[in-house]
Write a protein that holds these residues in place. Sequence first.
Motif, mmCIF file in Angstrom:
data_model
loop_
_atom_site.group_PDB
_atom_site.id
_atom_site.type_symbol
_atom_site.label_atom_id
_atom_site.label_comp_id
_atom_site.label_asym_id
_atom_site.label_seq_id
_atom_site.Cartn_x
_atom_site.Cartn_y
_atom_site.Cartn_z
ATOM 1 N N ASP A 187 0.834 -1.212 0.185
ATOM 2 C CA ASP A 187 0.050 0.048 0.020
ATOM 3 C C ASP A 187 0.916 1.311 0.057
ATOM 4 O O ASP A 187 0.676 2.236 -0.781
ATOM 5 C CB ASP A 187 -1.057 -0.070 1.201
ATOM 6 C CG ASP A 187 -1.668 1.147 1.266
ATOM 7 O OD1 ASP A 187 -1.869 2.017 0.338
ATOM 8 O OD2 ASP A 187 -2.072 1.485 2.350
ATOM 9 N N ARG A 191 1.191 4.155 -2.649
ATOM 10 C CA ARG A 191 1.003 5.811 -2.397
ATOM 11 C C ARG A 191 2.173 6.533 -2.890
ATOM 12 O O ARG A 191 2.082 7.773 -3.088
ATOM 13 C CB ARG A 191 0.752 5.739 -1.080
ATOM 14 C CG ARG A 191 -0.836 5.369 -0.508
ATOM 15 C CD ARG A 191 -0.808 5.026 1.093
ATOM 16 N NE ARG A 191 -0.486 6.190 1.739
ATOM 17 C CZ ARG A 191 0.046 6.216 3.012
ATOM 18 N NH1 ARG A 191 -0.068 4.928 3.911
ATOM 19 N NH2 ARG A 191 0.409 7.137 3.919
ATOM 20 N N LEU A 194 1.966 7.112 -6.193
ATOM 21 C CA LEU A 194 0.945 8.203 -6.491
ATOM 22 C C LEU A 194 1.486 9.838 -6.069
ATOM 23 O O LEU A 194 1.109 10.646 -6.819
ATOM 24 C CB LEU A 194 -0.286 7.922 -5.652
ATOM 25 C CG LEU A 194 -1.536 9.036 -5.732
ATOM 26 C CD1 LEU A 194 -2.067 9.289 -6.859
ATOM 27 C CD2 LEU A 194 -2.540 8.573 -4.494
ATOM 28 N N VAL A 195 2.123 9.741 -4.950
ATOM 29 C CA VAL A 195 2.631 11.003 -4.681
ATOM 30 C C VAL A 195 3.870 11.586 -5.620
ATOM 31 O O VAL A 195 3.842 12.776 -5.922
ATOM 32 C CB VAL A 195 3.334 10.960 -3.247
ATOM 33 C CG1 VAL A 195 4.120 12.274 -3.056
ATOM 34 C CG2 VAL A 195 2.139 10.662 -2.199
ATOM 35 N N ASP A 198 2.161 12.831 -8.570
ATOM 36 C CA ASP A 198 1.407 14.172 -8.097
ATOM 37 C C ASP A 198 2.457 15.485 -8.037
ATOM 38 O O ASP A 198 2.417 16.394 -8.404
ATOM 39 C CB ASP A 198 0.874 14.356 -6.764
ATOM 40 C CG ASP A 198 -0.681 13.567 -6.933
ATOM 41 O OD1 ASP A 198 -1.172 13.507 -8.032
ATOM 42 O OD2 ASP A 198 -1.582 13.638 -5.841
ATOM 43 N N ARG A 236 4.435 14.882 1.719
ATOM 44 C CA ARG A 236 3.812 13.588 1.844
ATOM 45 C C ARG A 236 4.827 12.704 1.457
ATOM 46 O O ARG A 236 5.066 11.504 2.208
ATOM 47 C CB ARG A 236 2.776 13.793 0.963
ATOM 48 C CG ARG A 236 1.583 14.578 1.211
ATOM 49 C CD ARG A 236 0.322 14.373 0.725
ATOM 50 N NE ARG A 236 0.445 14.249 -0.780
ATOM 51 C CZ ARG A 236 0.102 14.968 -1.722
ATOM 52 N NH1 ARG A 236 -0.414 16.452 -1.182
ATOM 53 N NH2 ARG A 236 0.077 15.198 -3.154
ATOM 54 N N TYR A 442 -5.996 14.172 -5.788
ATOM 55 C CA TYR A 442 -4.989 13.273 -4.881
ATOM 56 C C TYR A 442 -5.776 12.654 -3.826
ATOM 57 O O TYR A 442 -5.551 11.364 -3.632
ATOM 58 C CB TYR A 442 -3.875 14.222 -4.584
ATOM 59 C CG TYR A 442 -3.028 13.333 -3.529
ATOM 60 C CD1 TYR A 442 -2.112 12.602 -3.705
ATOM 61 C CD2 TYR A 442 -3.160 13.548 -2.032
ATOM 62 C CE1 TYR A 442 -1.447 11.922 -2.776
ATOM 63 C CE2 TYR A 442 -2.490 13.253 -0.999
ATOM 64 C CZ TYR A 442 -1.743 12.192 -1.344
ATOM 65 O OH TYR A 442 -0.871 11.459 -0.488
ATOM 66 N N ARG A 445 -7.662 9.501 -5.078
ATOM 67 C CA ARG A 445 -6.942 8.368 -5.768
ATOM 68 C C ARG A 445 -6.002 7.561 -4.396
ATOM 69 O O ARG A 445 -5.902 6.595 -4.607
ATOM 70 C CB ARG A 445 -5.901 9.097 -6.493
ATOM 71 C CG ARG A 445 -6.492 8.960 -8.149
ATOM 72 C CD ARG A 445 -5.422 9.825 -9.024
ATOM 73 N NE ARG A 445 -5.050 11.111 -8.657
ATOM 74 C CZ ARG A 445 -3.716 11.501 -8.953
ATOM 75 N NH1 ARG A 445 -2.929 10.617 -9.596
ATOM 76 N NH2 ARG A 445 -3.606 12.773 -8.658
ATOM 77 N N GLN A 446 -5.634 8.440 -3.493
ATOM 78 C CA GLN A 446 -5.006 7.873 -2.119
ATOM 79 C C GLN A 446 -6.067 6.948 -1.437
ATOM 80 O O GLN A 446 -5.695 5.905 -1.012
ATOM 81 C CB GLN A 446 -4.229 8.725 -1.475
ATOM 82 C CG GLN A 446 -3.863 8.234 -0.092
ATOM 83 C CD GLN A 446 -3.204 9.268 0.925
ATOM 84 O OE1 GLN A 446 -2.044 9.673 0.598
ATOM 85 N NE2 GLN A 446 -3.706 9.809 1.655
ATOM 86 N N SER A 447 -7.315 7.463 -1.244
ATOM 87 C CA SER A 447 -8.339 6.680 -0.550
ATOM 88 C C SER A 447 -8.588 5.481 -1.408
ATOM 89 O O SER A 447 -8.638 4.378 -0.697
ATOM 90 C CB SER A 447 -9.325 7.597 -0.504
ATOM 91 O OG SER A 447 -9.243 8.487 0.126
ATOM 92 N N THR A 450 -5.609 2.973 -0.888
ATOM 93 C CA THR A 450 -5.648 2.470 0.661
ATOM 94 C C THR A 450 -6.880 1.623 0.801
ATOM 95 O O THR A 450 -6.969 0.514 1.535
ATOM 96 C CB THR A 450 -5.927 3.512 1.750
ATOM 97 O OG1 THR A 450 -4.644 4.518 1.333
ATOM 98 C CG2 THR A 450 -5.645 3.087 2.930
#
Length: 470
Positions: A187, A191, A194-195, A198, A236, A442, A445-447, A450
């Motif tokens: 996970d 993430r 993803l960061v 971003d 982050r 963001y 997508r993070q949710s 997770t």
Amino acid sequence: MSRRHLLSGLSATALALAACAPVERPPAPSSIALPDAFALLDRQASASGTLPDLLPSQDPAFVALNARAMADAPELAIAVARIDAARAGLRGAGAERLPNITAGGDGSRRRISAAQFAGLPDGIEIQRYVSNFSASADASWDIDLFGRLRAGQRAAAARLDAATADAAAVRLALATDIARAVLDYRDLAGRTALVRDDLASADALAEVTGVRARAGIVPGFDLVRAQSLAAEAQSRLDAIAGERAAIIGRLVTLTGAPADTVLAALEPAQPVPAITPGLPTLEVPSVLLRRRPDVAAAERRLAAADADIAAAAAERFPTFSITGSIGLLALAFGDLFSEEAITGSLGGSIAGPLLDFGRIGARIDQREAEAREAFATYRRALFTALGETEAALGALDAAAKRAGALSRQAELDRDAAQLARERYRRGLDTFLTVLDAERTSYASRQSAITAQAEVARARVALYRAVGGEG
């Protein structure tokens, strides 16, 4: 009737009454009723007894780290040592039912002083040195007529079963804790990716905003906001490093392996397992949950407590023993192995409580109270298993539905962010709209990432709640 005969009669009567007094046995485990089905599942249950694969068994990191833990985890070593101790206790209880044979020997030489025999008539000589040599083998056997030793052996066997079930519970806890940690790491990797996306998007947006600000198309404050968005993404990314260290530390503790070994196992990137729709089919609670290791351990401790009551109650009855001895006795070592030196005996004995002033009764009461506690502990373990399984099923159902919804939301928010950026480039919208759309995208997508990991964790929790594969 004489006073002696009266006292003997009263004592025999008291002994007989004490021996016949009933004892309180604990209820049977089967007396505890469980529902016919789990609340979220159909009333038709699987009869195969097989459980679907709820662990991340396709992840090489989980496979390697779990194998390492099963071979060398400190927590498991403690449980195995307790099994060895219980096994030794069972061997000792079994040996108590067998004859006890001892052997020994001695020799001595003694000098006698003539002064001890002053006044003896003339002509009588005193042997100044006397030797004694002996060897013997002695045996005794409690025939256990009333089952005290047999009950002790049953209790020891039940405690060995309980220790074995405890070790199974440790293995289950290790496997599921490692699975959760590996899923947390995957996970975290999702993430992180993803960061980084971003951060790249924020840098690109800041570059476009800088060009437009220098051209006087947008105010300079928009550039500051764009740079703030990039700095937020970097913060982050830095925070994730702390979470990563915590996961590595947890896996080091669980597996008993150094951090470099753990990192090497986790190195190949793996996705979080895909969401499987629906809930798995499980056996009926009364069958499934009684196999759970902690429930099985509690049931065997209840059996041991029941056997302890029987052993304590058997102390009210007499014990019958057979004893025997064979030996050699001679005054000279050379005669020790002659036929004349052989000695032997064979006999029996009976002994029983007459007036113990309540000692045995107190022990029986103590064992009965311990059995009541063992039954209450078993009942608590059973309903704990039922409650955890119901909760795990509900959590898995909710997590799967939430993950599906968040996945759809993330797609929509990503499209909205792309549209906001395009409108900003064309001068059709303000930078605040872009900023809000980026942050919303963001977060969703993070949710979603997770939530997918949470489904996998909920499957692991269900695996643990039902006791694994049994």
